[in-house]
Scaffold this motif. Sequence first.
Motif, short mmCIF file in Angstrom:
data_model
loop_
_atom_site.label_atom_id
_atom_site.label_comp_id
_atom_site.label_asym_id
_atom_site.label_seq_id
_atom_site.Cartn_x
_atom_site.Cartn_y
_atom_site.Cartn_z
N ALA A 152 -7.69 -13.23 -2.05
CA ALA A 152 -8.56 -12.51 -1.11
C ALA A 152 -8.92 -13.40 0.07
CB ALA A 152 -9.82 -12.04 -1.84
N LEU A 153 -9.22 -14.65 -0.18
CA LEU A 153 -9.56 -15.59 0.90
C LEU A 153 -8.38 -15.84 1.82
CD1 LEU A 153 -11.68 -18.05 -1.25
CD2 LEU A 153 -12.54 -16.79 0.74
N LEU A 154 -7.17 -15.76 1.29
CA LEU A 154 -5.96 -16.07 2.07
C LEU A 154 -5.20 -14.82 2.50
CD1 LEU A 154 -4.66 -18.98 -0.22
CD2 LEU A 154 -5.79 -19.23 2.01
N HIS A 155 -5.78 -13.64 2.31
CA HIS A 155 -4.97 -12.42 2.44
C HIS A 155 -4.48 -12.15 3.87
CE1 HIS A 155 -8.83 -10.37 3.59
NE2 HIS A 155 -8.03 -9.57 4.25
N VAL A 183 -0.54 -7.80 -0.22
CA VAL A 183 -1.49 -7.32 0.78
C VAL A 183 -0.82 -7.27 2.15
CG1 VAL A 183 -3.69 -7.76 1.94
CG2 VAL A 183 -3.48 -8.16 -0.51
N THR A 184 0.02 -8.27 2.45
CA THR A 184 0.74 -8.29 3.73
C THR A 184 1.65 -7.09 3.85
OG1 THR A 184 0.67 -10.72 3.72
CG2 THR A 184 2.24 -9.66 5.21
N LYS A 185 2.37 -6.73 2.75
CA LYS A 185 3.24 -5.56 2.78
C LYS A 185 2.45 -4.29 3.03
CE LYS A 185 5.39 -5.99 -1.17
NZ LYS A 185 6.34 -5.66 -2.26
N LEU A 186 1.26 -4.21 2.46
CA LEU A 186 0.45 -3.00 2.64
C LEU A 186 -0.04 -2.85 4.07
CD1 LEU A 186 -1.68 -2.87 -0.64
CD2 LEU A 186 0.43 -1.67 -0.09
N GLN A 187 -0.03 -3.96 4.86
CA GLN A 187 -0.43 -3.84 6.26
C GLN A 187 0.52 -2.90 7.01
OE1 GLN A 187 -3.17 -5.09 7.16
NE2 GLN A 187 -3.58 -6.72 5.70
N ARG A 188 1.81 -2.88 6.59
CA ARG A 188 2.77 -1.99 7.25
C ARG A 188 2.39 -0.53 7.02
NH1 ARG A 188 7.87 -1.39 5.85
NH2 ARG A 188 8.38 -0.52 7.87
N ILE A 189 1.89 -0.23 5.82
CA ILE A 189 1.47 1.14 5.54
C ILE A 189 0.33 1.52 6.47
CG2 ILE A 189 0.46 2.67 3.83
CD1 ILE A 189 1.94 1.28 1.70
N ASN A 190 -0.60 0.60 6.67
CA ASN A 190 -1.74 0.88 7.55
C ASN A 190 -1.25 1.21 8.97
OD1 ASN A 190 -3.66 0.56 5.65
ND2 ASN A 190 -4.33 -1.47 6.30
N VAL A 216 0.37 2.01 -4.68
CA VAL A 216 0.56 1.50 -6.03
C VAL A 216 2.00 1.12 -6.28
CG1 VAL A 216 0.27 2.00 -8.47
CG2 VAL A 216 -1.37 2.87 -6.83
N ALA A 217 2.93 1.92 -5.77
CA ALA A 217 4.34 1.67 -6.04
C ALA A 217 4.85 0.40 -5.37
CB ALA A 217 5.18 2.86 -5.57
N MET A 218 4.25 0.02 -4.23
CA MET A 218 4.75 -1.13 -3.48
C MET A 218 4.30 -2.47 -4.05
SD MET A 218 4.74 -0.15 0.55
CE MET A 218 5.29 -1.80 0.97
N VAL A 219 3.39 -2.46 -5.01
CA VAL A 219 2.89 -3.73 -5.54
C VAL A 219 3.17 -3.83 -7.02
CG1 VAL A 219 1.08 -3.89 -3.79
CG2 VAL A 219 0.59 -2.77 -5.95
N ASP A 220 3.45 -5.07 -7.46
CA ASP A 220 3.68 -5.31 -8.88
C ASP A 220 2.39 -5.69 -9.60
OD1 ASP A 220 6.45 -4.87 -8.66
OD2 ASP A 220 6.72 -6.90 -7.88
N ASP A 221 1.38 -6.14 -8.84
CA ASP A 221 0.12 -6.58 -9.42
C ASP A 221 -0.99 -5.68 -8.87
OD1 ASP A 221 -2.23 -7.88 -10.18
OD2 ASP A 221 -1.33 -9.86 -10.00
N ILE A 222 -1.64 -4.92 -9.75
CA ILE A 222 -2.64 -3.95 -9.31
C ILE A 222 -3.82 -4.63 -8.62
CG2 ILE A 222 -4.16 -3.82 -11.32
CD1 ILE A 222 -2.59 -0.87 -9.45
N ASP A 536 10.39 0.86 3.14
CA ASP A 536 11.42 0.85 4.18
C ASP A 536 11.19 1.96 5.18
OD1 ASP A 536 12.75 -1.32 3.18
OD2 ASP A 536 14.33 -0.18 2.16
N GLN A 537 11.49 1.67 6.46
CA GLN A 537 11.48 2.70 7.48
C GLN A 537 12.93 3.01 7.83
OE1 GLN A 537 9.64 1.74 11.25
NE2 GLN A 537 8.94 3.84 11.52
N VAL A 538 13.32 4.29 7.73
CA VAL A 538 14.73 4.68 7.79
C VAL A 538 14.99 5.54 9.02
CG1 VAL A 538 16.65 5.73 6.52
CG2 VAL A 538 14.74 4.69 5.26
N ILE A 539 16.07 5.20 9.75
CA ILE A 539 16.55 5.99 10.88
C ILE A 539 18.00 6.36 10.59
CG2 ILE A 539 17.05 6.03 13.35
CD1 ILE A 539 14.82 3.99 13.74
#
Length: 817
Positions: A152-155, A183-190, A216-222, A536-539
């Motif tokens: 959390a401190l380093l997110h 958490v970094t990957k979830l930034q893309r969803i935002n 939930v699907a994008m992370v291995d650790d809840i 993934d973003q698909v074109i």
Amino acid sequence: MTGALATAVATGSEHELRVTESGYEFRVSESGDSPDLKSTPIVYRSERMFTPAMRQWFRAAHPVPLPAYADSSEFEVEFDRDVLDAFNRFMLNLMETMPPPRRGRVAKAFVLAYILHDGVRRKTGEPYVLHPLAVADRLRTLDMDADCLSAALLHDVVEDAGFPLEEIKRCFSPAVAEMVNGVTKLQRINVLSSSMQDQDREPSQRKAESLRKMFVAMVDDIRVVIIKLADRIHNMQTLDGQTPLKRKTIASETLEIYAPLANRLGIGQFKWELEDLSFRHLDREAYDEISQAMAQTRVVRERWAKSTRDLIQEELDNMGIKAEVTGRPKHIYSIYKKMERKGIPFSEIYDIQGFRVVTSKVSDCYAALGLIHGLWRPIPGEFDDYIANPKENMYQSLHTAVIGPGGNSMEVQIRTQEMHTVAELGVASHWQYKEQIRAGGPPNKELTHKVALLRALMEWNQDEADAEEYVNRIQSDIFKDRVYVFTPVGEVIDLPAGSTPIDFAYHIHTELGERCRGAKVNGMIVQLNYQLQNGDQVIIISAKRGGPSRDWLNAEAGYVRSQRARQKIMSYFRKQARESSISHGRLVVDRELKRYSVKYGFDEIAGMFNYDSVDDFLAAVGYADITVPSLVKKILDRERQEKEEEELNSLIASERRRASGNQNITGVMIQGEGGLLAQPAGCCKPLPGDDVLGYITKGKGITVHKAECSNLAARREVPGEAARIVPIQWNEERSDSFYNVQIEVKAYDRAGLLRDVTGVVADAKINMLHADATVDSRDSIATIHVEMEIRDIPQLSRVVSQIERLPNVRQVFRKVG
């Protein structure tokens, strides 16, 4: 890293703040006073804080003259006083729950975060590092572990400062690095979901649900999702620095995505806080109106709540029930939703105050419920037993509403301490449990099992009412079988795991799939058999005309994973060869009719397969959609069915002649007609409304059985008996017969239980033949048997439902045989 991690020295005084690998501690003067950090300049000194790889990164990231600490094993950094004050409070609170070695790792994460965010400020004007510190402090209240607090401190350090993820793994642990990466990957969803909302203004229910799934699907650790929820809470608390439009967009996203996600995870305190914060920005006028109305009545309400709480506590103590009683006002958003749902003003909401009773064991919960109902009159229809029937997010509690002191209605929740922990912390209670194990406490298998289910339960859909379907969806482990990707405009697409760009194209539109010639994933050109990954973003690169390739159907090439795409491709090629398929199908059907000497026309056989067009039917045979074995089976089954109907008609005609002089029971019809001698079977005792079948006896007319009767199923296996089993119906116009029925009631024993059960039967104007009750002294479970005369199943169902709603009743069922 070895040796002392960090030492922050209050120069010019005898006070010292020390952070080491073994923990976090204060060194104070001989007088014993605590350090006054606000009036003391704080200097940070470190040994071997930076590895060679980290120093190399600093040189590349800072073209300006390199900071002294990046090239030295010992350096000094000035701490902002407000930041250090906040860090002090955080660590002092952490000392109460976390042992020194793990506290040291958390302090180490803070020091790195401070250096990497040094000089950066939020739109509110405060130092940026206060944001990750606030997120970590919020997770501390959930008793999350040291790795989670460190993450959390380093997110934000990877996304905002470009710090290498590999260095986080080396300096902390793989788990911390994986959480920061999550958490970094979830930034893309935002980012993408925000662009989607800019177009739609507010997320639709379907899109919001897809985004919750992707989280939930994008992370291995809840724990990544829990960090993200805490991050969102602090962002909502500091939202005033944004523009009005941005505030509303973020608040809408929070209410539609994050609050329901917190509910799925069972984290009640996160859910209500996210809802209230969102409501404040979405409808400030309504929020302020309710908030001010609650403030005006607070003094009177708190006085009433204290006297009521004290009364409940006193009565529980007198009964010898160990329990803690607390009072709590409803949350602002829940009050608003109730006002909106019932169409009433705030002045007509009487149950603003609720009470919670936390006991040590389940039996005490039901005993406390009986006490509450003895003190005040229950409100009909407001009792829910979530202990016997837990909610889908594993929430357990007894809920009841009563007319309390002064005629005010109030809600009371009753649960055990363990249930309370799961209700408040949800999936986060798993890490509290792990901390207990580390401390030498006994393992709690039930809690571990509940937490394991919570992840699967995040797929649960409120509209999914069918229990069997719900269980099957959990068992299929939906998150391992699906992949969630983005369209170019940010819409979430749900595909089977292993799907390719071709699957994606056909999901968007059949024509796009047929014209697909290439694809870009995250801006890079990929092969058409590339397996898409979560996020993934698909074109799709398409031609102006053309069709699919037959190679796409080659399973070994891996071009297509979804059944939808495969069917569309096969359909394309079928259309190219329809005429030849019709001709081939005609030859196949004609050949099989001659082989089995069956005389049916092509139109009759097409009707057997529900085809209106003979050509469509023959084409399906030619395509091999209808296989030869299924064709032959359907024809021979129809021939056998017609022969059985002839035999049945002969048997019924014979029995009708035999029954013409006998007395019949009323209420059943066979093939739409009465006039047959019939009697209910003694083995399964059918009632009007049950699904039934008739058995034509030899000389005794028709015996009526329940459709699932095991005796009837056994007769089907006897050669020649199957033809005697006939479909029958209850005659709804004839309802002058009564049937003896026995029911059994299981309930926690209480005074007046048998009286209440028999009272329900009497109120329904049903003749009761017998009633008795026994109590098992070991668990205080009462068993009540009632025999009564019932007209039909709907009448029985109404009585059973009314008995099930009685307090303390656990189970009601009909006894058969």
